[in-house]
Write an enzyme that holds these catalytic residues in place. Sequence first.
Site, PDB file in Angstrom:
ATOM      1  N   TYR A   1       1.002  -1.433   0.061  1.00 47.58           N
ATOM      2  CA  TYR A   1      -0.074  -0.031  -0.116  1.00 47.58           C
ATOM      3  C   TYR A   1       0.854   1.208   0.033  1.00 47.58           C
ATOM      4  CZ  TYR A   1      -4.168  -2.904   0.831  1.00 47.58           C
ATOM      5  OH  TYR A   1      -5.146  -3.720   0.921  1.00 47.58           O
ATOM      6  N   CYS A   2       1.024   1.959  -1.044  1.00 46.93           N
ATOM      7  CA  CYS A   2       2.047   2.765  -1.346  1.00 46.93           C
ATOM      8  C   CYS A   2       1.370   4.226  -1.061  1.00 46.93           C
ATOM      9  CB  CYS A   2       2.548   2.728  -3.010  1.00 46.93           C
ATOM     10  SG  CYS A   2       3.953   3.694  -3.048  1.00 46.93           S
ATOM     11  N   MET A   3       1.232   4.953   0.050  1.00 52.68           N
ATOM     12  CA  MET A   3       0.541   6.076   0.100  1.00 52.68           C
ATOM     13  C   MET A   3       1.150   7.071   0.325  1.00 52.68           C
ATOM     14  SD  MET A   3      -2.365   4.268   1.190  1.00 52.68           S
ATOM     15  CE  MET A   3      -1.811   3.437  -0.147  1.00 52.68           C
TER      16      MET A   3
END
Length: 168
Positions: free
Chosen positions: A123-125
């Site tokens: 999950y690249c936030m």
Amino acid sequence: MFDPSAYKRPSDEEISESLSGSEIYITQNGGTEPPFDNEYDSEFGRGIFVDKVTGEPLFLSQDKYNSHCGWPAFSRPLDPNAMVYLEDRSLPITRIEVRSRVGNTHLGHVFYGDSWSPTRARYCMNSASLRFIPVEDMETEGYGHLVHLVGEKKEMWRSPFSDDVGRI
């Protein structure tokens, strides 16, 4: 895992008053902040990450890891139901956009098959979409009911794939 009705999306006017121009661009218009030049890429303290717009809890600190991508990366959300997944065809490749359930805040993208992630999901936030609340502040910030979910400080580990050091 928790009741979404405890959080609400502010009006557009309230959002404009509480966020900077770049935060509005990222959270409301699907923008992306620069890699390696953001607030939480290197944040590995104990606590939780919440939606900057609504305060809805999104990620636990023990699920954050060093993906070497330049943005905060998590192996899983705190509550999978707090995420909305949309097909993103804004680039030549199709990606999966992640938005928050209550705020419809653009958080970033999820990628599968990441060898650094213990779940193989990254999950690249965007830091601009998140607010970190250290474990010692969770009670006073209204998240005391989640303190028991925050794990111990992560130990450093050496990747079997290179000489890089990461966190698990």
